[in-house]
Design a protein around this motif. Structure first.
Motif, PDB file in Angstrom:
ATOM      1  N   ASN A 306     -82.109 -72.329 -78.358  1.00  0.00           N
ATOM      2  CA  ASN A 306     -81.276 -72.777 -77.243  1.00  0.00           C
ATOM      3  C   ASN A 306     -81.965 -72.516 -75.902  1.00  0.00           C
ATOM      4  OD1 ASN A 306     -78.605 -73.756 -76.305  1.00  0.00           O
ATOM      5  ND2 ASN A 306     -78.469 -71.731 -75.377  1.00  0.00           N
ATOM      6  N   GLY A 307     -82.128 -73.561 -75.096  1.00  0.00           N
ATOM      7  CA  GLY A 307     -82.724 -73.412 -73.771  1.00  0.00           C
ATOM      8  C   GLY A 307     -84.227 -73.565 -73.723  1.00  0.00           C
ATOM      9  N   LYS A 308     -84.884 -73.718 -74.872  1.00  0.00           N
ATOM     10  CA  LYS A 308     -86.334 -73.890 -74.873  1.00  0.00           C
ATOM     11  C   LYS A 308     -86.703 -75.363 -74.700  1.00  0.00           C
ATOM     12  CE  LYS A 308     -87.758 -69.864 -77.583  1.00  0.00           C
ATOM     13  NZ  LYS A 308     -88.560 -69.385 -78.731  1.00  0.00           N
ATOM     14  N   ARG A 309     -87.862 -75.597 -74.101  1.00  0.00           N
ATOM     15  CA  ARG A 309     -88.354 -76.961 -73.970  1.00  0.00           C
ATOM     16  C   ARG A 309     -88.969 -77.412 -75.287  1.00  0.00           C
ATOM     17  NH1 ARG A 309     -88.178 -78.653 -68.760  1.00  0.00           N
ATOM     18  NH2 ARG A 309     -87.955 -77.044 -67.163  1.00  0.00           N
ATOM     19  N   LEU A 310     -88.787 -78.678 -75.592  1.00  0.00           N
ATOM     20  CA  LEU A 310     -89.265 -79.211 -76.865  1.00  0.00           C
ATOM     21  C   LEU A 310     -90.768 -79.005 -77.019  1.00  0.00           C
ATOM     22  CD1 LEU A 310     -88.759 -80.776 -79.464  1.00  0.00           C
ATOM     23  CD2 LEU A 310     -88.935 -82.903 -78.165  1.00  0.00           C
ATOM     24  N   GLY A 311     -91.526 -79.223 -75.956  1.00  0.00           N
ATOM     25  CA  GLY A 311     -92.973 -79.091 -76.051  1.00  0.00           C
ATOM     26  C   GLY A 311     -93.434 -77.682 -76.333  1.00  0.00           C
ATOM     27  N   SER A 312     -92.646 -76.668 -75.918  1.00  0.00           N
ATOM     28  CA  SER A 312     -93.050 -75.276 -76.124  1.00  0.00           C
ATOM     29  C   SER A 312     -92.999 -74.865 -77.585  1.00  0.00           C
ATOM     30  CB  SER A 312     -92.159 -74.346 -75.298  1.00  0.00           C
ATOM     31  OG  SER A 312     -90.826 -74.340 -75.813  1.00  0.00           O
ATOM     32  N   LEU A 313     -92.284 -75.616 -78.428  1.00  0.00           N
ATOM     33  CA  LEU A 313     -92.196 -75.265 -79.852  1.00  0.00           C
ATOM     34  C   LEU A 313     -93.441 -75.698 -80.622  1.00  0.00           C
ATOM     35  CD1 LEU A 313     -88.475 -76.274 -80.554  1.00  0.00           C
ATOM     36  CD2 LEU A 313     -89.373 -74.034 -79.921  1.00  0.00           C
ATOM     37  N   ARG A 314     -94.203 -76.637 -80.073  1.00  0.00           N
ATOM     38  CA  ARG A 314     -95.457 -77.116 -80.682  1.00  0.00           C
ATOM     39  C   ARG A 314     -95.250 -77.516 -82.146  1.00  0.00           C
ATOM     40  NH1 ARG A 314     -99.638 -76.259 -77.501  1.00  0.00           N
ATOM     41  NH2 ARG A 314    -101.134 -76.484 -79.223  1.00  0.00           N
ATOM     42  N   LEU A 315     -94.163 -78.219 -82.410  1.00  0.00           N
ATOM     43  CA  LEU A 315     -93.852 -78.619 -83.779  1.00  0.00           C
ATOM     44  C   LEU A 315     -94.816 -79.675 -84.298  1.00  0.00           C
ATOM     45  CD1 LEU A 315     -89.953 -78.793 -83.493  1.00  0.00           C
ATOM     46  CD2 LEU A 315     -91.321 -76.968 -84.502  1.00  0.00           C
ATOM     47  N   ARG A 316     -95.258 -80.559 -83.408  1.00  0.00           N
ATOM     48  CA  ARG A 316     -96.172 -81.616 -83.844  1.00  0.00           C
ATOM     49  C   ARG A 316     -97.501 -81.028 -84.283  1.00  0.00           C
ATOM     50  NH1 ARG A 316     -97.014 -87.088 -80.677  1.00  0.00           N
ATOM     51  NH2 ARG A 316     -95.471 -86.028 -79.390  1.00  0.00           N
ATOM     52  N   ASN A 317     -98.040 -80.108 -83.506  1.00  0.00           N
ATOM     53  CA  ASN A 317     -99.338 -79.522 -83.843  1.00  0.00           C
ATOM     54  C   ASN A 317     -99.255 -78.608 -85.051  1.00  0.00           C
ATOM     55  OD1 ASN A 317    -100.450 -80.825 -81.659  1.00  0.00           O
ATOM     56  ND2 ASN A 317    -100.256 -79.076 -80.272  1.00  0.00           N
ATOM     57  N   SER A 318     -98.130 -77.891 -85.182  1.00  0.00           N
ATOM     58  CA  SER A 318     -98.013 -76.898 -86.255  1.00  0.00           C
ATOM     59  C   SER A 318     -97.684 -77.519 -87.602  1.00  0.00           C
ATOM     60  CB  SER A 318     -96.931 -75.868 -85.897  1.00  0.00           C
ATOM     61  OG  SER A 318     -97.255 -75.208 -84.683  1.00  0.00           O
ATOM     62  N   TYR A 319     -96.883 -78.588 -87.591  1.00  0.00           N
ATOM     63  CA  TYR A 319     -96.388 -79.117 -88.870  1.00  0.00           C
ATOM     64  C   TYR A 319     -96.745 -80.580 -89.102  1.00  0.00           C
ATOM     65  CZ  TYR A 319     -93.641 -74.858 -88.591  1.00  0.00           C
ATOM     66  OH  TYR A 319     -93.255 -73.541 -88.479  1.00  0.00           O
ATOM     67  N   GLY A 320     -97.402 -81.216 -88.150  1.00  0.00           N
ATOM     68  CA  GLY A 320     -97.793 -82.613 -88.348  1.00  0.00           C
ATOM     69  C   GLY A 320     -96.623 -83.574 -88.396  1.00  0.00           C
ATOM     70  N   ILE A 321     -95.575 -83.270 -87.652  1.00  0.00           N
ATOM     71  CA  ILE A 321     -94.395 -84.154 -87.625  1.00  0.00           C
ATOM     72  C   ILE A 321     -94.252 -84.726 -86.217  1.00  0.00           C
ATOM     73  CG2 ILE A 321     -93.192 -82.994 -89.490  1.00  0.00           C
ATOM     74  CD1 ILE A 321     -92.114 -82.374 -85.878  1.00  0.00           C
ATOM     75  N   ASN A 322     -93.327 -85.667 -86.088  1.00  0.00           N
ATOM     76  CA  ASN A 322     -93.048 -86.252 -84.788  1.00  0.00           C
ATOM     77  C   ASN A 322     -91.537 -86.278 -84.580  1.00  0.00           C
ATOM     78  OD1 ASN A 322     -93.457 -87.394 -82.334  1.00  0.00           O
ATOM     79  ND2 ASN A 322     -94.654 -89.137 -83.076  1.00  0.00           N
ATOM     80  N   ILE A 323     -91.116 -85.951 -83.374  1.00  0.00           N
ATOM     81  CA  ILE A 323     -89.697 -86.020 -83.024  1.00  0.00           C
ATOM     82  C   ILE A 323     -89.540 -87.174 -82.043  1.00  0.00           C
ATOM     83  CG2 ILE A 323     -87.751 -84.824 -81.938  1.00  0.00           C
ATOM     84  CD1 ILE A 323     -89.047 -82.202 -82.847  1.00  0.00           C
ATOM     85  N   SER A 324     -88.782 -88.188 -82.447  1.00  0.00           N
ATOM     86  CA  SER A 324     -88.703 -89.410 -81.643  1.00  0.00           C
ATOM     87  C   SER A 324     -87.472 -89.455 -80.750  1.00  0.00           C
ATOM     88  CB  SER A 324     -88.711 -90.636 -82.557  1.00  0.00           C
ATOM     89  OG  SER A 324     -87.609 -90.587 -83.469  1.00  0.00           O
ATOM     90  N   ARG A 325     -86.339 -88.929 -81.208  1.00  0.00           N
ATOM     91  CA  ARG A 325     -85.096 -89.017 -80.441  1.00  0.00           C
ATOM     92  C   ARG A 325     -84.301 -87.731 -80.582  1.00  0.00           C
ATOM     93  NH1 ARG A 325     -83.104 -93.970 -83.670  1.00  0.00           N
ATOM     94  NH2 ARG A 325     -84.697 -93.094 -85.024  1.00  0.00           N
TER      95      ARG A 325
END
Length: 553
Positions: A306-325
């Protein structure tokens, strides 16, 4: 049968609860009855309270004042909390216009009050009460009563005139909205403009045929383009992949892009060619588009996110996924790295099944943990709202300080916490059903007590020598400004009818009319407009009530 007399007429805590519960239950039941296809809903609780007061029911004055105040505070705070996330963006897009229109409603009513008092010889103390009743604004009445007491004049006339005109003040706004809708509104003006808003998310497929971007990385492309977009998938040589910031674009790449509708044409120029297929239909099965990747919704349920920016989680780099919406409160948001996440956000995640399972562990995806509202945050917000409402605001030339009161303070704090709370890791999320329950309970308590308080002397005042005249004047002050500004809002300012109605209800401080609008129109535009206009309108109403007394008495 002495016990019936005890539980209904002898003042006690139990008797107060029983009487208020009977009024609310009766009002809600009668409110479901439709006349000419129209029902007043929770508004009927107010009239049930008047009837109860007329037949002799009453409760301890201290308990009555407490229940009425708590109900009002709970209602306006939850309303502010609900619309807070979209309040400031709405203000940027149209809030100045909404507030100017709301001030138009206030100024017309104020001018009518001064004109009638001057030409009709009605004391300003009575006229201010009529104005407060016609605009259903009890905080303004309280401010006027304080100003009258300060100059040594009885405030009874203001209280009586407010009580007599209040019922038609409630109904008058609803009747004006119905009249305008039936006579002047075309079907297309009932549509939610947000459906056609260029800022809503839009999915399109492009082919890279622009030589100027060949071998350019997505990061470089995003930095040079003024348009916001998220590339969800890339097809190249029959293979689909999840692109990253350093992915180079090559000739004939096919891209699935999430953007905004207003940027669709710009991206066609940027990438080179747009495919004709419609990717925005509801029946698209995203998991059958290709065999390698799947698409899944994941709900943020871990408080740490809660309250974190999406880019700070680095989900794309860590897990090879994409969040579109990102779906929030029914609104689709672009999943940009700067987006601040909130509990309850629903993310559309694209990637391999195993990677998505790992992302679920990071984000939570446990919707059951979100069903219990965070009551601690609610009561903290109420306390802060009451503190804000109690702060005296000095106005030059007026000896009595102005206060936002029980209604203005909590709704402002509710809006601020709803918008900025997640950035301070304050958990403000409540389910839609929980928010509606708390708002409904608050509004029902407020209306029941308000009606019970006015009911005891209502009939006597109604047929007082001046009572019918007060009602006629108050009804005019209610309905004329609403009709005039409704037409201006729809035909001059080009607002959709829902936003116009919310503006009218907010400027008239009429939550009952807002409830009617919410029941008859499908979108949340009315609630957002109401909260956009309400704080300034409430403050102006309180100030004007005191100014009318101090200047014209």
């Amino acid at each position: 049968m002495e016990w019936i007399d005890v539980i209904l007429y002898q003042h006690s805590a139990v008797q107060a609860v029983i009487v208020i519960a009977i009024i609310i239950a009766t009002g809600l039941a009668l409110g479901k009855i439709k006349v000419f296809g129209i029902s007043l809903g929770v508004t009927f609780v107010f009239f049930a309270g008047i009837m109860a007061g007329h037949i002799g029911l009453s409760i301890d004055p201290g308990m009555l004042h407490y229940a009425e105040s708590f109900g009002l505070v709970l209602f306006v705070y939850e309303l502010g909390l609900k619309v807070g996330p979209g309040f400031f963006s709405s203000f940027r897009k149209g809030g100045i216009t909404l507030n100017l229109l709301g001030l138009g409603v206030i100024l017309i009513g104020t001018f009518m009050t001064i004109l009638v008092s001057t030409l009709g010889g009605i004391p300003m103390s009575d006229m201010v009460g009529i104005l407060c009743g016609a605009t259903t604004n009890t905080p303004a009445l309280g401010a006027a009563q304080q100003a009258l007491e300060q100059i040594g004049v009885s405030a009874n006339g203001a209280a009586l005139s407010c009580a007599v005109t209040y019922p038609l003040g409630v109904v008058g706004v609803i009747l004006a909205i119905i009249l305008v809708r039936k006579l002047f509104i075309r079907p297309e003006q009932l549509l939610d403009h947000e459906q056609d808003d260029g800022n809503s998310t839009y999915i399109a497929a492009y082919q890279v045929h622009n030589p100027g971007i060949y071998n350019m990385t997505i990061k470089e492309l995003a930095s040079m383009s003024p348009s916001k977009f998220v590339i969800s998938r890339v097809w190249r040589n029959g293979t689909v992949s999840i692109p990253g910031p350093e992915t180079h674009l090559e000739k004939d790449d096919r891209l699935l892009v999430v953007t905004t509708e207003k940027d669709e044409a710009k991206l066609t120029i940027l990438f080179g060619e747009q495919e004709a297929q419609n990717w925005n239909k509801d029946d698209i099965d995203w998991n059958t588009i290709d065999s390698q990747l799947i698409s899944r919704y994941i709900i943020i349920s871990r408080p740490e996110i809660n309250g974190k920016r999406l880019g700070s989680l680095r989900l794309r780099n860590s897990y090879g996924i994409n969040i579109s919406r990102v779906l929030r409160s029914g609104v689709q948001l672009l999943a940009t790295p700067s987006l601040v996440l909130q509990l309850g956000d629903r993310l559309t995640v694209v990637g391999e099944a195993k990677a998505i399972e790992n992302v679920e562990k990071v984000l939570g995806n446990a919707s059951i943990t979100l069903k219990d509202p965070n009551l601690g945050a609610i009561f903290i917000g109420i306390v802060l709202g009451l503190i804000l409402g109690s702060i005296p605001i000095a106005i030059p030339g007026i000896s009595t300080p102005i206060k936002l009161g029980l209604a203005g303070g909590p709704i402002i704090i509710g809006i601020l916490i709803g918008r900025f709370g997640p950035q301070f890791h304050l958990i403000t999320y409540t389910t839609r059903s929980a928010n509606l329950m708390l708002r409904g309970m608050g509004l029902s308590l407020y209306l029941a007590c308000l009606g019970l308080e006015a009911g005891a002397h209502f009939m006597d005042t109604l047929f007082h020598s001046a009572g019918l005249l007060w009602i006629a004047i108050g009804f005019s002050i209610t309905i004329i400004p609403v009709i005039i500004m409704a037409l201006i809002a729809v035909y001059c300012s080009r607002l959709d009818f829902g936003s116009a109605c919310g503006m009218l209800c907010g400027s008239m401080a009429n939550p009952m009319a807002l409830n009617y609008v919410n029941d008859t129109l499908p979108s949340d535009n009315a609630a957002v407009s109401y909260a956009t206009v309400y704080p300034l309108s409430m403050f102006c109403r309180v100030v004007i009530a005191q100014l009318l007394i101090l200047i014209f008495f």
